[in-house]
Scaffold this motif. Structure first.
Motif, PDB file in Angstrom:
ATOM      1  N   GLN A 199      43.551  11.594  57.527  1.00 34.26           N
ATOM      2  CA  GLN A 199      42.223  11.657  58.132  1.00 34.26           C
ATOM      3  C   GLN A 199      42.206  10.642  59.260  1.00 34.26           C
ATOM      4  O   GLN A 199      42.642   9.506  59.080  1.00 34.26           O
ATOM      5  CB  GLN A 199      41.158  11.291  57.103  1.00 34.26           C
ATOM      6  CG  GLN A 199      39.787  11.077  57.703  1.00 34.26           C
ATOM      7  CD  GLN A 199      38.850  10.407  56.724  1.00 34.26           C
ATOM      8  OE1 GLN A 199      38.405  11.041  55.802  1.00 34.26           O
ATOM      9  NE2 GLN A 199      38.567   9.124  56.936  1.00 34.26           N
ATOM     10  N   ILE A 200      41.710  11.039  60.422  1.00 35.38           N
ATOM     11  CA  ILE A 200      41.647  10.151  61.578  1.00 35.38           C
ATOM     12  C   ILE A 200      40.200  10.082  62.065  1.00 35.38           C
ATOM     13  O   ILE A 200      39.616  11.120  62.394  1.00 35.38           O
ATOM     14  CB  ILE A 200      42.546  10.654  62.725  1.00 35.38           C
ATOM     15  CG1 ILE A 200      43.970  10.878  62.212  1.00 35.38           C
ATOM     16  CG2 ILE A 200      42.512   9.683  63.903  1.00 35.38           C
ATOM     17  CD1 ILE A 200      44.791  11.797  63.076  1.00 35.38           C
ATOM     18  N   ARG A 201      39.645   8.889  62.085  1.00 33.33           N
ATOM     19  CA  ARG A 201      38.295   8.712  62.627  1.00 33.33           C
ATOM     20  C   ARG A 201      38.401   8.694  64.144  1.00 33.33           C
ATOM     21  O   ARG A 201      39.134   7.889  64.717  1.00 33.33           O
ATOM     22  CB  ARG A 201      37.668   7.431  62.115  1.00 33.33           C
ATOM     23  CG  ARG A 201      36.215   7.311  62.511  1.00 33.33           C
ATOM     24  CD  ARG A 201      35.533   6.192  61.790  1.00 33.33           C
ATOM     25  NE  ARG A 201      34.143   6.135  62.220  1.00 33.33           N
ATOM     26  CZ  ARG A 201      33.216   5.445  61.601  1.00 33.33           C
ATOM     27  NH1 ARG A 201      33.535   4.748  60.518  1.00 33.33           N
ATOM     28  NH2 ARG A 201      31.989   5.427  62.049  1.00 33.33           N
ATOM     29  N   THR A 202      37.698   9.610  64.795  1.00 34.05           N
ATOM     30  CA  THR A 202      37.834   9.809  66.239  1.00 34.05           C
ATOM     31  C   THR A 202      37.541   8.543  67.028  1.00 34.05           C
ATOM     32  O   THR A 202      38.314   8.168  67.921  1.00 34.05           O
ATOM     33  CB  THR A 202      36.917  10.953  66.704  1.00 34.05           C
ATOM     34  OG1 THR A 202      37.219  12.120  65.940  1.00 34.05           O
ATOM     35  CG2 THR A 202      37.096  11.246  68.177  1.00 34.05           C
ATOM     36  N   ALA A 203      36.467   7.843  66.718  1.00 33.25           N
ATOM     37  CA  ALA A 203      36.040   6.686  67.515  1.00 33.25           C
ATOM     38  C   ALA A 203      37.012   5.519  67.432  1.00 33.25           C
ATOM     39  O   ALA A 203      37.238   4.820  68.426  1.00 33.25           O
ATOM     40  CB  ALA A 203      34.649   6.234  67.080  1.00 33.25           C
ATOM     41  N   THR A 204      37.602   5.298  66.268  1.00 35.64           N
ATOM     42  CA  THR A 204      38.446   4.110  66.070  1.00 35.64           C
ATOM     43  C   THR A 204      39.935   4.422  65.976  1.00 35.64           C
ATOM     44  O   THR A 204      40.756   3.509  65.992  1.00 35.64           O
ATOM     45  CB  THR A 204      38.038   3.382  64.780  1.00 35.64           C
ATOM     46  OG1 THR A 204      38.286   4.259  63.666  1.00 35.64           O
ATOM     47  CG2 THR A 204      36.573   2.965  64.811  1.00 35.64           C
ATOM     48  N   LYS A 205      40.278   5.690  65.813  1.00 28.50           N
ATOM     49  CA  LYS A 205      41.666   6.144  65.604  1.00 28.50           C
ATOM     50  C   LYS A 205      42.252   5.649  64.282  1.00 28.50           C
ATOM     51  O   LYS A 205      43.461   5.715  64.061  1.00 28.50           O
ATOM     52  CB  LYS A 205      42.594   5.737  66.759  1.00 28.50           C
ATOM     53  CG  LYS A 205      42.126   6.190  68.115  1.00 28.50           C
ATOM     54  CD  LYS A 205      42.063   7.687  68.234  1.00 28.50           C
ATOM     55  CE  LYS A 205      41.705   8.101  69.642  1.00 28.50           C
ATOM     56  NZ  LYS A 205      40.839   9.228  69.708  1.00 28.50           N
ATOM     57  N   LYS A 206      41.403   5.126  63.390  1.00 26.87           N
ATOM     58  CA  LYS A 206      41.854   4.670  62.063  1.00 26.87           C
ATOM     59  C   LYS A 206      42.348   5.873  61.268  1.00 26.87           C
ATOM     60  O   LYS A 206      41.688   6.898  61.180  1.00 26.87           O
ATOM     61  CB  LYS A 206      40.700   3.992  61.319  1.00 26.87           C
ATOM     62  CG  LYS A 206      40.992   3.688  59.868  1.00 26.87           C
ATOM     63  CD  LYS A 206      41.095   2.228  59.628  1.00 26.87           C
ATOM     64  CE  LYS A 206      41.282   1.973  58.143  1.00 26.87           C
ATOM     65  NZ  LYS A 206      42.312   1.051  57.879  1.00 26.87           N
TER      66      LYS A 206
END
Length: 100
Positions: A60-67
């Motif tokens: 899973q990749i959070r778009t805003a942080t690239k985490k």
């Protein structure tokens, strides 16, 4: 017949924690997996996410942080499986789903 449930590694540095996705997001991820799509996007809790289905394990990749967070796909037959809603707990990995 089988049931699939996706969980995401939401661990911090001291405690391992696996969180299940809400059923509508879970269904979206599974449909993308079945269709052999490379990724799927969704919004959860006001944040945009992409699931990279080509990585092993999926991430899973959070778009805003690239985490990036590791995910797992759990499979059981419908006679064995209970949904997270039935267990009233989306915050932990259900015991009925084995690792891997």
């Amino acid at each position: 017949m089988y049931v699939c449930m996706y969980v995401c590694n939401a661990s911090d540095t001291t405690v391992e924690k696996w969180c299940a996705y809400p059923s509508e997001i879970n269904t979206k991820i599974e449909n993308a997996h079945i269709a052999k799509e490379e990724s799927v996007t969704f919004v959860m809790n006001g944040a945009d996410y992409t699931v990279d289905l080509t990585s092993s394990p999926p991430e899973q990749i959070r778009t805003a942080t690239k985490k990036r967070r590791e995910m797992r796909r759990k499979i059981k037959t419908t006679s064995q499986a209970k949904s997270p809603q039935e267990q009233n707990d989306w915050t932990v990995e259900p015991d009925i789903f084995s690792n891997g």
